[in-house]
Design a protein around this motif. Sequence first.
Motif, PDB file in Angstrom:
ATOM      1  N   VAL A  43     152.215  75.402 -17.029  1.00 45.90           N
ATOM      2  CA  VAL A  43     152.152  75.765 -18.443  1.00 45.90           C
ATOM      3  C   VAL A  43     150.709  75.607 -18.913  1.00 45.90           C
ATOM      4  O   VAL A  43     150.092  74.557 -18.703  1.00 45.90           O
ATOM      5  CB  VAL A  43     153.075  74.899 -19.313  1.00 45.90           C
ATOM      6  CG1 VAL A  43     152.881  75.221 -20.797  1.00 45.90           C
ATOM      7  CG2 VAL A  43     154.531  75.121 -18.927  1.00 45.90           C
ATOM      8  N   ILE A  44     150.197  76.646 -19.535  1.00 43.96           N
ATOM      9  CA  ILE A  44     148.829  76.654 -20.038  1.00 43.96           C
ATOM     10  C   ILE A  44     148.840  76.450 -21.548  1.00 43.96           C
ATOM     11  O   ILE A  44     149.559  77.156 -22.257  1.00 43.96           O
ATOM     12  CB  ILE A  44     148.134  77.989 -19.707  1.00 43.96           C
ATOM     13  CG1 ILE A  44     148.092  78.211 -18.198  1.00 43.96           C
ATOM     14  CG2 ILE A  44     146.725  78.035 -20.306  1.00 43.96           C
ATOM     15  CD1 ILE A  44     147.665  79.616 -17.798  1.00 43.96           C
ATOM     16  N   GLY A  45     148.073  75.483 -22.020  1.00 41.78           N
ATOM     17  CA  GLY A  45     147.809  75.372 -23.446  1.00 41.78           C
ATOM     18  C   GLY A  45     146.806  76.453 -23.811  1.00 41.78           C
ATOM     19  O   GLY A  45     145.618  76.349 -23.498  1.00 41.78           O
ATOM     20  N   SER A  46     147.283  77.515 -24.445  1.00 40.66           N
ATOM     21  CA  SER A  46     146.522  78.760 -24.541  1.00 40.66           C
ATOM     22  C   SER A  46     145.921  78.985 -25.924  1.00 40.66           C
ATOM     23  O   SER A  46     146.605  78.896 -26.937  1.00 40.66           O
ATOM     24  CB  SER A  46     147.427  79.943 -24.171  1.00 40.66           C
ATOM     25  OG  SER A  46     146.728  81.160 -24.266  1.00 40.66           O
TER      26      SER A  46
ATOM     27  N   GLU B   8     152.654  80.221 -21.196  1.00 35.55           N
ATOM     28  CA  GLU B   8     151.570  79.809 -22.091  1.00 35.55           C
ATOM     29  C   GLU B   8     152.161  79.402 -23.432  1.00 35.55           C
ATOM     30  O   GLU B   8     153.051  80.077 -23.947  1.00 35.55           O
ATOM     31  CB  GLU B   8     150.561  80.940 -22.296  1.00 35.55           C
ATOM     32  CG  GLU B   8     149.881  81.381 -21.016  1.00 35.55           C
ATOM     33  CD  GLU B   8     148.801  82.429 -21.252  1.00 35.55           C
ATOM     34  OE1 GLU B   8     149.136  83.633 -21.085  1.00 35.55           O
ATOM     35  OE2 GLU B   8     147.659  82.059 -21.612  1.00 35.55           O
ATOM     36  N   VAL B   9     151.668  78.300 -23.959  1.00 33.57           N
ATOM     37  CA  VAL B   9     152.064  77.869 -25.291  1.00 33.57           C
ATOM     38  C   VAL B   9     150.807  77.789 -26.148  1.00 33.57           C
ATOM     39  O   VAL B   9     149.739  77.426 -25.655  1.00 33.57           O
ATOM     40  CB  VAL B   9     152.796  76.514 -25.265  1.00 33.57           C
ATOM     41  CG1 VAL B   9     154.080  76.602 -24.450  1.00 33.57           C
ATOM     42  CG2 VAL B   9     151.906  75.407 -24.713  1.00 33.57           C
ATOM     43  N   PRO B  10     150.893  78.136 -27.423  1.00 31.11           N
ATOM     44  CA  PRO B  10     149.688  78.173 -28.260  1.00 31.11           C
ATOM     45  C   PRO B  10     149.148  76.782 -28.566  1.00 31.11           C
ATOM     46  O   PRO B  10     149.901  75.848 -28.843  1.00 31.11           O
ATOM     47  CB  PRO B  10     150.164  78.870 -29.534  1.00 31.11           C
ATOM     48  CG  PRO B  10     151.638  78.629 -29.576  1.00 31.11           C
ATOM     49  CD  PRO B  10     152.088  78.594 -28.152  1.00 31.11           C
ATOM     50  N   ILE B  11     147.829  76.665 -28.489  1.00 28.86           N
ATOM     51  CA  ILE B  11     147.144  75.462 -28.946  1.00 28.86           C
ATOM     52  C   ILE B  11     145.960  75.896 -29.803  1.00 28.86           C
ATOM     53  O   ILE B  11     145.474  77.024 -29.697  1.00 28.86           O
ATOM     54  CB  ILE B  11     146.619  74.585 -27.791  1.00 28.86           C
ATOM     55  CG1 ILE B  11     145.530  75.325 -27.003  1.00 28.86           C
ATOM     56  CG2 ILE B  11     147.749  74.142 -26.885  1.00 28.86           C
ATOM     57  CD1 ILE B  11     144.660  74.427 -26.142  1.00 28.86           C
ATOM     58  N   VAL B  12     145.493  75.002 -30.631  1.00 30.63           N
ATOM     59  CA  VAL B  12     144.243  75.198 -31.347  1.00 30.63           C
ATOM     60  C   VAL B  12     143.194  74.319 -30.678  1.00 30.63           C
ATOM     61  O   VAL B  12     143.330  73.087 -30.646  1.00 30.63           O
ATOM     62  CB  VAL B  12     144.371  74.847 -32.837  1.00 30.63           C
ATOM     63  CG1 VAL B  12     143.016  74.967 -33.531  1.00 30.63           C
ATOM     64  CG2 VAL B  12     145.387  75.757 -33.507  1.00 30.63           C
ATOM     65  N   PHE B  13     142.187  74.961 -30.111  1.00 28.24           N
ATOM     66  CA  PHE B  13     141.106  74.269 -29.421  1.00 28.24           C
ATOM     67  C   PHE B  13     140.070  73.848 -30.456  1.00 28.24           C
ATOM     68  O   PHE B  13     139.571  74.680 -31.216  1.00 28.24           O
ATOM     69  CB  PHE B  13     140.481  75.197 -28.380  1.00 28.24           C
ATOM     70  CG  PHE B  13     139.314  74.617 -27.626  1.00 28.24           C
ATOM     71  CD1 PHE B  13     139.507  74.002 -26.394  1.00 28.24           C
ATOM     72  CD2 PHE B  13     138.029  74.687 -28.140  1.00 28.24           C
ATOM     73  CE1 PHE B  13     138.432  73.477 -25.691  1.00 28.24           C
ATOM     74  CE2 PHE B  13     136.948  74.161 -27.445  1.00 28.24           C
ATOM     75  CZ  PHE B  13     137.147  73.557 -26.220  1.00 28.24           C
ATOM     76  N   LEU B  14     139.737  72.557 -30.473  1.00 30.13           N
ATOM     77  CA  LEU B  14     138.754  72.021 -31.405  1.00 30.13           C
ATOM     78  C   LEU B  14     137.483  71.677 -30.646  1.00 30.13           C
ATOM     79  O   LEU B  14     137.539  70.922 -29.666  1.00 30.13           O
ATOM     80  CB  LEU B  14     139.296  70.769 -32.096  1.00 30.13           C
ATOM     81  CG  LEU B  14     140.645  70.902 -32.805  1.00 30.13           C
ATOM     82  CD1 LEU B  14     141.126  69.533 -33.266  1.00 30.13           C
ATOM     83  CD2 LEU B  14     140.511  71.844 -33.994  1.00 30.13           C
ATOM     84  N   ASP B  15     136.333  72.209 -31.089  1.00 32.99           N
ATOM     85  CA  ASP B  15     135.091  71.843 -30.431  1.00 32.99           C
ATOM     86  C   ASP B  15     134.903  70.338 -30.529  1.00 32.99           C
ATOM     87  O   ASP B  15     135.322  69.708 -31.498  1.00 32.99           O
ATOM     88  CB  ASP B  15     133.908  72.569 -31.079  1.00 32.99           C
ATOM     89  CG  ASP B  15     132.754  72.748 -30.114  1.00 32.99           C
ATOM     90  OD1 ASP B  15     132.947  72.499 -28.913  1.00 32.99           O
ATOM     91  OD2 ASP B  15     131.651  73.130 -30.557  1.00 32.99           O
TER      92      ASP B  15
END
Length: 266
Positions: free
Chosen positions: A133-136, A217-224
Amino acid sequence: MTTEDSSTTSNNSNERTLVTLCTYNESENLPGLIAEIHQHAADVDVLVIDDNSPDGTGRIADHLASTDSRIHVLHRAEKQGIGAATLAGFWWAIDRGYFWLINMDADFSHHPRHLPELRAAITGTNGEPVDVVIGSRYVKGGGIEGWGPLRHVMSRGVNFYARSALGLRTKDNSGSFRCYRVSKLAEIDWSRVRAKGYAFEEEVLYRCRRVGCRFAEVPIVFLDRQHGQSKINTREVRRALWDIFRLGIDNVRRVPVREAGEKTPS
């Protein structure tokens, strides 16, 4: 400490989960990150893989491990790249019989609040079980905060390149926030790995595809990153593109990815 909802834990007490954190100068992030991980996934073990960080990250990890049996530390003598560190985590999980492995960045760019969704997806709580599973960032509901236009273009370009060269169908192939079925990782001959830098993430998916893994794939919010400095640079990008090209040649030639004598799915 807050205990996670029971729906996010494994249904089988033998299906242990390991979270791996590859660290280099993450002293400002590590204590808070591990606390957040256990807030959202109280039952998981955490392995800190530290490359002899000059800022004392390894010493902090040792202190945390001395007070919590769920925390473990793997010290390495020097910085050898994100790929080598991630592989060390794979082998550690395989050798100790873990069922699931979740890899996360150690700088809060992968927020632990997404852990329950990754775990539910791989066990099939909300559908069919899968192997990776990818945090996408690139599926509906996903996103990125804190990047400039150039970095967006670079990331999209690398993902398109990887899909074309390696036969991948997943949208986010360069992110490292993933959950793996450890038994599938154990089928792969990791001594054949080409990439040790940032193309390693694409190579892992390529090798998982070659041994027949099922993906989601499941949605993630990538934070710098919140603290510290990014380790990526133009030299790393050039090396990643070259590594993906070489893997593309391997893909065309059907170079084996398993141990000798084992059949590899097409």
